[in-house]
Design an enzyme around this catalytic site. Sequence first.
Site, PDB file in Angstrom:
ATOM      1  N   HIS A  16       0.857  -1.196   0.000  1.00 11.28           N
ATOM      2  CA  HIS A  16       0.000   0.000   0.000  1.00 11.28           C
ATOM      3  C   HIS A  16       0.892   1.244   0.000  1.00 11.28           C
ATOM      4  O   HIS A  16       1.347   1.687   1.054  1.00 11.28           O
ATOM      5  CB  HIS A  16      -0.930  -0.035   1.217  1.00 11.28           C
ATOM      6  N   HIS A  18       1.255   4.956  -2.308  1.00  9.40           N
ATOM      7  CA  HIS A  18       0.886   5.847  -3.423  1.00  9.40           C
ATOM      8  C   HIS A  18       2.158   6.517  -3.913  1.00  9.40           C
ATOM      9  O   HIS A  18       2.810   7.218  -3.129  1.00  9.40           O
ATOM     10  CB  HIS A  18      -0.113   6.903  -2.950  1.00  9.40           C
ATOM     11  N   HIS A 196      -9.550   1.130  -1.269  1.00 12.29           N
ATOM     12  CA  HIS A 196      -9.518   1.689   0.084  1.00 12.29           C
ATOM     13  C   HIS A 196     -10.935   1.570   0.651  1.00 12.29           C
ATOM     14  O   HIS A 196     -11.902   1.974  -0.012  1.00 12.29           O
ATOM     15  CB  HIS A 196      -9.153   3.169   0.053  1.00 12.29           C
ATOM     16  N   GLU A 199     -11.371   3.261   6.057  1.00 13.33           N
ATOM     17  CA  GLU A 199     -10.334   4.137   6.626  1.00 13.33           C
ATOM     18  C   GLU A 199     -11.069   5.193   7.466  1.00 13.33           C
ATOM     19  O   GLU A 199     -10.961   5.218   8.677  1.00 13.33           O
ATOM     20  CB  GLU A 199      -9.511   4.774   5.500  1.00 13.33           C
ATOM     21  N   ASP A 277       1.852   3.958   2.948  1.00 13.02           N
ATOM     22  CA  ASP A 277       0.794   4.793   2.351  1.00 13.02           C
ATOM     23  C   ASP A 277       1.388   5.982   1.573  1.00 13.02           C
ATOM     24  O   ASP A 277       1.505   5.914   0.349  1.00 13.02           O
ATOM     25  CB  ASP A 277      -0.188   5.266   3.436  1.00 13.02           C
ATOM     26  N   ASP A 278       1.712   7.058   2.290  1.00 13.65           N
ATOM     27  CA  ASP A 278       2.281   8.265   1.662  1.00 13.65           C
ATOM     28  C   ASP A 278       3.475   8.721   2.500  1.00 13.65           C
ATOM     29  O   ASP A 278       3.370   9.687   3.273  1.00 13.65           O
ATOM     30  CB  ASP A 278       1.218   9.369   1.620  1.00 13.65           C
TER      31      ASP A 278
HETATM   32  N1  HPA Z   1      -6.655   7.361   1.508  1.00 16.98           N
HETATM   33  C1  HPA Z   1      -7.333   7.750   0.437  1.00 16.98           C
HETATM   34  N2  HPA Z   1      -6.760   8.276  -0.619  1.00 16.98           N
HETATM   35  C2  HPA Z   1      -5.440   8.416  -0.629  1.00 16.98           C
HETATM   36  C3  HPA Z   1      -4.673   8.030   0.450  1.00 16.98           C
HETATM   37  C4  HPA Z   1      -5.324   7.459   1.568  1.00 16.98           C
HETATM   38  O1  HPA Z   1      -4.730   7.069   2.598  1.00 16.98           O
HETATM   39  N3  HPA Z   1      -3.398   8.314   0.116  1.00 16.98           N
HETATM   40  C5  HPA Z   1      -3.390   8.820  -1.112  1.00 16.98           C
HETATM   41  N4  HPA Z   1      -4.634   8.901  -1.584  1.00 16.98           N
HETATM   42 ZN    ZN Z   2      -3.754   4.828   0.639  1.00 15.98          ZN
END
Ligand code: HPA
Ligand code: ZN
Length: 337
Positions: A16, A18, A196, A199, A277-278
Site C-alpha cells: 500500500h 501511493h 480503500h 479508513e 501509504d504516503d
Molecule cells: N486514503 C485515500 N486516498 C489516498 C490516500 C489514503 O490514505 N493516500 C493517497 N490517496
Molecule cells: Zn492509501
Amino acid sequence: MLIQEFIQRLPKAELHLHIEGSLEPELLFIIAKRNNIDIPYKSIEELKKAYNFSCLQDFLNIYYQGASVLQTEQDFYDLTYAYFVKCKEENIRHTEIMFDPQTHTNRGINFSFVINGIYRACEDAKERFDITSFLIMSYLRHLSEADAFITLKQSLPYKNKIKAVGLDSSEQGNPPSKFKKVFEASIKEGYIPVAHAGEEGNADYIWEALDILKIKRIDHGNNCLQDLQLINKIKELDLSLTICPLSNKELKVVPNLNNHPLKKMLEKGLKPTINSDDPAYFGGQINQNFIEIQEALDLTKKELFELSRNSFEYSFLDKAMKAKYIVELEEFYRINK
Ligand code: HPA
Ligand code: ZN
C-alpha cells in the site's frame, strides 16, 4: 539483535504505497523549479510545516497540490526511482505501487508520460536492485464513474504494465457502489480489483467493496472491527488488510498508536500487513511504520515476522515468487529470532 535492526533487515513487501505520496519535499522543489512552477512555499521547511492534518481531506488537498509539479515522463521516472532507492535501504524485496492517473490527466498531462515514466523506473529497479514490483491504477472516488471509465480506456494500450485497479481519495460520501460498473469492466480487462475501504468510512463501505467491487485485498480496512460478521466474512474470503500505522496516526483515524486496531486484527486471525501509504507526508518509510507500531503495541519478533510473511503471501506475485521470498524471510527469521 535489537528490534530496530531486526525490522531494518527483515525482508518485506510493501502493498500500500501511493507513488505520488512518496514525493519528498526536496524532490518536489527540484521538479517544480525545472518545470518553472510557482509553489506557495518559500522553503522546504515552510512546506513541511503545512504537513499537519486533521483528517483525510486535509491531507488530500496538500497531496494533490504536491503532485501538480509532476509534468514530464522524466518527472514520473525520477519520482519512482527515488522511491526504489528507499526500498533498497528499507529491505523491501517486492512492492505494489498505486498511482492516480486522474490527478495528472485532469491537468492535461498525457497518460503515457505517467505510466511510461513509472514503469521504466520499475524495470531499472528490477535490474539494479533486484526488487520486483506491480502497478495498481487507482481511480479517484471523488470524481464520477464516467471519469473512471475514461481512465480505464486510456489504460488499455498499457494493460501489460498494470496488474490491478484501486480506489482512493475522499472516502466519506463516495461509497464503493458508485464504481460498480467500472470495476466490473476493469475485471473483464484482467485487472485485479482492490479498494480503500473502512479508513474513515464505516464497516458498510467494506461490505460494499467485498460484495459489489469483488476486491481481492482491502486497503486500510480499520473499521472492520466494528462488525463481527464482517470479520468472519473477510476470514472466509481469506483477504488481507493493508494497514498504514503512521498514516492512521497523522490523519487522526486513530487517536494514537497505542489504540491502533492492528493487535486485535492479529488476535482475531485476520491477515494485516504494514505499509507506508504516503511516506513523504506521514513521517516515515515502511521501517518507521514497523518501529512505531512495534513500540506502541509491544509486538514480538514472531508477530513482526508474521506481518512480513503476510506481505509476501497476500501480494499478487505468483506462487513460485511468493515461495522464493518466503524462504528468504524464513531463513532470516530462523537465524535472528
Ligand atoms: N486514503 C485515500 N486516498 C489516498 C490516500 C489514503 O490514505 N493516500 C493517497 N490517496
Ligand atoms: Zn492509501
